[in-house]
Design a protein around this motif. Structure first.
Motif, PDB file in Angstrom:
ATOM      1  N   MET A 150       0.850  -1.176   0.000  1.00 30.31           N
ATOM      2  CA  MET A 150       0.000   0.000   0.000  1.00 30.31           C
ATOM      3  C   MET A 150       0.894   1.237   0.000  1.00 30.31           C
ATOM      4  O   MET A 150       1.745   1.382   0.846  1.00 30.31           O
ATOM      5  CB  MET A 150      -0.873  -0.037   1.249  1.00 30.31           C
ATOM      6  N   SER A 151       0.695   2.095  -0.951  1.00 31.00           N
ATOM      7  CA  SER A 151       1.572   3.247  -1.066  1.00 31.00           C
ATOM      8  C   SER A 151       0.864   4.576  -0.850  1.00 31.00           C
ATOM      9  O   SER A 151       1.432   5.622  -1.124  1.00 31.00           O
ATOM     10  CB  SER A 151       2.236   3.244  -2.449  1.00 31.00           C
ATOM     11  N   ASN A 152      -0.363   4.562  -0.374  1.00 29.71           N
ATOM     12  CA  ASN A 152      -1.071   5.813  -0.130  1.00 29.71           C
ATOM     13  C   ASN A 152      -0.511   6.488   1.111  1.00 29.71           C
ATOM     14  O   ASN A 152      -0.528   5.914   2.198  1.00 29.71           O
ATOM     15  CB  ASN A 152      -2.567   5.568   0.062  1.00 29.71           C
ATOM     16  N   LEU A 153      -0.006   7.704   0.938  1.00 30.60           N
ATOM     17  CA  LEU A 153       0.532   8.471   2.051  1.00 30.60           C
ATOM     18  C   LEU A 153      -0.379   9.645   2.336  1.00 30.60           C
ATOM     19  O   LEU A 153      -0.831  10.331   1.422  1.00 30.60           O
ATOM     20  CB  LEU A 153       1.937   8.969   1.723  1.00 30.60           C
ATOM     21  N   PHE A 154      -0.636   9.894   3.610  1.00 29.35           N
ATOM     22  CA  PHE A 154      -1.507  10.974   4.048  1.00 29.35           C
ATOM     23  C   PHE A 154      -0.771  11.861   5.039  1.00 29.35           C
ATOM     24  O   PHE A 154       0.022  11.376   5.830  1.00 29.35           O
ATOM     25  CB  PHE A 154      -2.749  10.413   4.759  1.00 29.35           C
ATOM     26  N   THR A 155      -1.086  13.146   5.029  1.00 32.73           N
ATOM     27  CA  THR A 155      -0.627  14.030   6.092  1.00 32.73           C
ATOM     28  C   THR A 155      -1.687  13.991   7.186  1.00 32.73           C
ATOM     29  O   THR A 155      -2.834  13.587   6.946  1.00 32.73           O
ATOM     30  CB  THR A 155      -0.463  15.479   5.600  1.00 32.73           C
ATOM     31  N   THR A 156      -1.329  14.443   8.372  1.00 32.73           N
ATOM     32  CA  THR A 156      -2.322  14.496   9.444  1.00 32.73           C
ATOM     33  C   THR A 156      -3.424  15.488   9.085  1.00 32.73           C
ATOM     34  O   THR A 156      -4.580  15.287   9.467  1.00 32.73           O
ATOM     35  CB  THR A 156      -1.674  14.851  10.789  1.00 32.73           C
ATOM     36  N   ALA A 157      -3.093  16.536   8.339  1.00 32.43           N
ATOM     37  CA  ALA A 157      -4.107  17.506   7.905  1.00 32.43           C
ATOM     38  C   ALA A 157      -5.104  16.857   6.951  1.00 32.43           C
ATOM     39  O   ALA A 157      -6.307  17.147   7.013  1.00 32.43           O
ATOM     40  CB  ALA A 157      -3.437  18.703   7.248  1.00 32.43           C
ATOM     41  N   GLU A 158      -4.618  15.996   6.075  1.00 28.53           N
ATOM     42  CA  GLU A 158      -5.526  15.293   5.163  1.00 28.53           C
ATOM     43  C   GLU A 158      -6.469  14.376   5.942  1.00 28.53           C
ATOM     44  O   GLU A 158      -7.667  14.312   5.659  1.00 28.53           O
ATOM     45  CB  GLU A 158      -4.738  14.480   4.133  1.00 28.53           C
ATOM     46  N   VAL A 159      -5.935  13.684   6.921  1.00 32.27           N
ATOM     47  CA  VAL A 159      -6.768  12.816   7.754  1.00 32.27           C
ATOM     48  C   VAL A 159      -7.782  13.657   8.523  1.00 32.27           C
ATOM     49  O   VAL A 159      -8.956  13.300   8.617  1.00 32.27           O
ATOM     50  CB  VAL A 159      -5.908  11.962   8.716  1.00 32.27           C
ATOM     51  N   ALA A 160      -7.352  14.797   9.033  1.00 31.35           N
ATOM     52  CA  ALA A 160      -8.234  15.674   9.811  1.00 31.35           C
ATOM     53  C   ALA A 160      -9.429  16.168   8.995  1.00 31.35           C
ATOM     54  O   ALA A 160     -10.483  16.462   9.555  1.00 31.35           O
ATOM     55  CB  ALA A 160      -7.451  16.859  10.369  1.00 31.35           C
ATOM     56  N   SER A 161      -9.280  16.232   7.683  1.00 26.90           N
ATOM     57  CA  SER A 161     -10.386  16.696   6.853  1.00 26.90           C
ATOM     58  C   SER A 161     -11.449  15.612   6.648  1.00 26.90           C
ATOM     59  O   SER A 161     -12.511  15.878   6.095  1.00 26.90           O
ATOM     60  CB  SER A 161      -9.866  17.183   5.493  1.00 26.90           C
ATOM     61  N   HIS A 162     -11.183  14.425   7.127  1.00 22.91           N
ATOM     62  CA  HIS A 162     -12.119  13.299   7.009  1.00 22.91           C
ATOM     63  C   HIS A 162     -12.691  12.982   8.392  1.00 22.91           C
ATOM     64  O   HIS A 162     -12.359  11.966   8.998  1.00 22.91           O
ATOM     65  CB  HIS A 162     -11.422  12.081   6.408  1.00 22.91           C
ATOM     66  N   LYS A 163     -13.559  13.870   8.861  1.00 24.12           N
ATOM     67  CA  LYS A 163     -14.070  13.731  10.223  1.00 24.12           C
ATOM     68  C   LYS A 163     -15.577  13.530  10.315  1.00 24.12           C
ATOM     69  O   LYS A 163     -16.145  13.558  11.389  1.00 24.12           O
ATOM     70  CB  LYS A 163     -13.650  14.937  11.055  1.00 24.12           C
ATOM     71  N   ASP A 164     -16.234  13.358   9.173  1.00 22.42           N
ATOM     72  CA  ASP A 164     -17.666  13.071   9.201  1.00 22.42           C
ATOM     73  C   ASP A 164     -18.028  12.154   8.033  1.00 22.42           C
ATOM     74  O   ASP A 164     -17.237  11.955   7.120  1.00 22.42           O
ATOM     75  CB  ASP A 164     -18.498  14.351   9.189  1.00 22.42           C
ATOM     76  N   ALA A 165     -19.225  11.620   8.087  1.00 21.67           N
ATOM     77  CA  ALA A 165     -19.637  10.634   7.076  1.00 21.67           C
ATOM     78  C   ALA A 165     -19.655  11.226   5.672  1.00 21.67           C
ATOM     79  O   ALA A 165     -19.355  10.531   4.702  1.00 21.67           O
ATOM     80  CB  ALA A 165     -20.998  10.063   7.434  1.00 21.67           C
ATOM     81  N   ALA A 166     -19.979  12.502   5.540  1.00 25.16           N
ATOM     82  CA  ALA A 166     -20.038  13.129   4.215  1.00 25.16           C
ATOM     83  C   ALA A 166     -18.664  13.156   3.548  1.00 25.16           C
ATOM     84  O   ALA A 166     -18.547  12.927   2.344  1.00 25.16           O
ATOM     85  CB  ALA A 166     -20.604  14.538   4.322  1.00 25.16           C
ATOM     86  N   ALA A 167     -17.614  13.422   4.332  1.00 25.08           N
ATOM     87  CA  ALA A 167     -16.249  13.486   3.805  1.00 25.08           C
ATOM     88  C   ALA A 167     -15.542  12.146   3.920  1.00 25.08           C
ATOM     89  O   ALA A 167     -14.455  11.971   3.392  1.00 25.08           O
ATOM     90  CB  ALA A 167     -15.452  14.560   4.542  1.00 25.08           C
TER      91      ALA A 167
END
Length: 84
Positions: free
Chosen positions: A1-18
């Motif tokens: 698996m080569s998908n890399l995320f920043t903590t900011a990218e993860v933080a933008s995924h905080k609800d079911a819509a996103a």
């Protein structure tokens, strides 16, 4: 698996819509579809969505949980050290 995320990218995924993502250790997990299946209830996962949930995860789970669900839910890793 080569998908890399920043903590900011993860933080933008905080609800079911996103989409709801969490970090456990250095792994990024998409818990959007799993939330309703979670034995502790979806509410608990919604509280940690978009965050580093490492402490909370290891407080209530052991390695077997990651072995059982990790492969299905893991979508990548964080590219920088997480210090929360």
């Amino acid at each position: 698996m080569s998908n890399l995320f920043t903590t900011a990218e993860v933080a933008s995924h905080k609800d079911a819509a996103a989409g709801m993502y969490i970090i456990v250790d250095d792994g990024v997990y998409n818990i959007t579809d799993f939330a309703d299946e979670h034995p502790g209830g979806a509410k608990i996962l919604k509280r940690v969505a978009g965050k580093d949930a490492t402490k909370q995860f290891w407080k209530y789970h052991n390695d077997n949980v990651l072995k059982k669900y990790g492969a299905k839910l893991k979508i990548g890793t964080v590219k920088e050290s997480v210090k929360l």
